[in-house]
Design a protein around this motif. Structure first.
Motif, mmCIF file in Angstrom:
data_model
loop_
_atom_site.group_PDB
_atom_site.id
_atom_site.type_symbol
_atom_site.label_atom_id
_atom_site.label_comp_id
_atom_site.label_asym_id
_atom_site.label_seq_id
_atom_site.Cartn_x
_atom_site.Cartn_y
_atom_site.Cartn_z
ATOM 1 N N ALA A 156 0.824 -1.217 0.000
ATOM 2 C CA ALA A 156 0.000 0.000 0.000
ATOM 3 C C ALA A 156 0.847 1.251 0.000
ATOM 4 O O ALA A 156 0.549 2.232 -0.686
ATOM 5 C CB ALA A 156 -0.910 -0.006 1.231
ATOM 6 N N ILE A 157 1.928 1.236 0.750
ATOM 7 C CA ILE A 157 2.738 2.431 0.915
ATOM 8 C C ILE A 157 3.768 2.562 -0.201
ATOM 9 O O ILE A 157 4.072 3.661 -0.666
ATOM 10 C CB ILE A 157 3.424 2.410 2.298
ATOM 11 N N ILE A 158 4.298 1.433 -0.661
ATOM 12 C CA ILE A 158 5.298 1.477 -1.733
ATOM 13 C C ILE A 158 4.710 2.026 -3.029
ATOM 14 O O ILE A 158 5.335 2.842 -3.713
ATOM 15 C CB ILE A 158 5.885 0.066 -1.986
ATOM 16 N N SER A 159 3.505 1.590 -3.383
ATOM 17 C CA SER A 159 2.937 1.936 -4.700
ATOM 18 C C SER A 159 2.856 3.436 -4.952
ATOM 19 O O SER A 159 3.377 3.925 -5.962
ATOM 20 C CB SER A 159 1.570 1.274 -4.866
ATOM 21 N N PRO A 160 2.214 4.236 -4.071
ATOM 22 C CA PRO A 160 2.170 5.677 -4.344
ATOM 23 C C PRO A 160 3.534 6.356 -4.225
ATOM 24 O O PRO A 160 3.781 7.360 -4.892
ATOM 25 C CB PRO A 160 1.187 6.219 -3.295
ATOM 26 N N ILE A 161 4.433 5.811 -3.391
ATOM 27 C CA ILE A 161 5.773 6.388 -3.296
ATOM 28 C C ILE A 161 6.503 6.253 -4.628
ATOM 29 O O ILE A 161 7.116 7.204 -5.127
ATOM 30 C CB ILE A 161 6.582 5.715 -2.156
#
Length: 393
Positions: free
Chosen positions: A114-119
């Protein structure tokens, strides 16, 4: 921003590829042996569908954390640590092979993804502002490659190791090791100032913007399609009388076609950039594939798999591009992407679960096929809504 050298750009793109390969196997490895795991653990189809729905829901629920985590730890440390978490959660399935452990590891993997994708989405916008489409194509290709690997080889690993489904699921944690090393040694943050500067840029609140909501709905419906197919396509093939490895090959074919399209279609979009025409065309092709899906013949499901793979290869990267297209600066790129991925993934966690519940009740995938049609119809409506909102602005 300082212009990157050719080799530096290549190394960064290679690191993006390695990290992105890790963003799907924890989820997509379940589908090929879903029926086998269900029988081994003696749980229902509804319970098994949670193994897809939980990480996907987490991918939506925790996506907003990408902004504060990126600001605090930077691109380098954030992605390195989160990739490690995906690897550990996936590998842990080898050691603890019960349903509760599968749920917990699904949650942890979903949290990190979840956090990696938008980063990574925001990182691409920042580092490759003039080459966003092809780099996002490579990013999508890498995720598709990870899905293809797990879809294609999980059942083979299961058969090779005498029906050890825990090993077949957990072995994909190995992929995280090289990704962590490559990302940590290649990616350098430009400093605290560049991260905190996001706070000083003027930005529109996407949660109060109707265009952003239309993009969110579109993204949610297209990711619902992807996760529904990766979870249940093998089961549909089994229902039509195929043996396990052949049924798994249907899913593999879909992901291979998607893999090729992830490279081809974004490059074509870069040349012919009208996103709306692309979306309407892909949805129409998808509806044709859905019609073929209803034919209860072996050849029909193979054709549908090819069509679905082609369509998905365009729908997903365009979904990543849409919030970046609307963003007026880096701050908006980060927050709009976070909102779209957050709401979209939370939506897409629901549909595979609904399919599992309906399948438990009916014992057939006839309704599953109608759900696929409905998803295409809802995508079309969300795109029409987005067009109208943009005209009214």
């Amino acid at each position: 921003m300082k212009q990157l050298s050719k080799w530096k750009s290549i190394f960064i793109i290679f690191s993006i590829i390695l990290v992105s390969i890790n963003l799907r196997p924890a989820i997509t490895s379940v589908g090929p042996i879903l029926s086998t795991i269900r029988e081994a653990l003696q749980v229902s189809s509804t319970h098994m569908s949670l193994l897809t729905s939980i990480p996907v829901f987490c991918m939506g629920l925790f996506a907003p954390l990408a902004v504060p985590i990126q600001k605090k730890y930077g691109y380098r440390w954030s992605v390195t640590i989160l990739t490690a978490l995906i690897g550990l959660a996936t590998a842990a399935r080898i050691l603890i092979s019960n349903y509760s452990a599968l749920v917990v590891t699904s949650f942890l993997a979903g949290f990190a993804i979840a956090i990696i994708s938008p980063i990574i989405n925001a990182y691409i916008k920042e580092i490759f502002p003039t080459k966003m489409e092809p780099v996002i194509g490579v990013y999508s290709f890498a995720m598709g490659f990870g899905a293809t690997l797990s879809a294609g080889f999980t059942a083979i690993i299961y058969k090779t190791f005498n029906g050890n489904w825990a090993l077949a699921l957990g072995i994909w944690g190995i992929l995280a090791i090289l990704a962590m090393i490559s990302w940590f040694t290649t990616v350098k943050d430009s400093g605290v100032a560049s991260i905190t500067s996001l706070q000083t840029e003027k930005k529109r609140n996407p949660w109060k913007n109707k265009v952003a909501w239309s993009i969110l709905l579109y993204f949610g419906f297209q990711t619902s399609l992807f996760f529904s197919l990766t979870t249940w396509l093998t089961s549909v093939a089994l229902e039509q009388g195929m043996p396990l490895l052949t049924a798994g090959s249907v899913l593999t074919l879909m992901t291979i076609v998607q893999l090729v399209g992830n490279l081809l279609i974004p490059s074509l979009i870069n040349r012919y950039p009208n996103r709306i025409i692309w979306l309407h065309s892909l949805i129409m092709i998808g509806l044709v594939g859905s019609a073929v899906f209803f034919i209860n013949e072996t050849w029909a499901i193979w054709i549908s798999a090819v069509v679905f793979g082609f369509v998905l290869s365009g729908l997903f990267p365009i979904g990543l591009m849409l919030p970046l297209d609307e963003a007026k600066n880096k701050a908006e790129a980060n927050e709009w992407s976070s909102m779209v991925l957050s709401g979209g993934f939370m939506m897409s966690a629901i549909v595979p679960l609904i399919i599992g519940i309906v399948y438990d009740v009916t014992g057939t995938h006839y309704v599953t096929k109608w759900i696929i049609v409905i998803l295409f119809a809802f995508m079309s409506l969300s795109i029409i809504g987005m067009q109208r909102q943009k005209k009214s602005v």
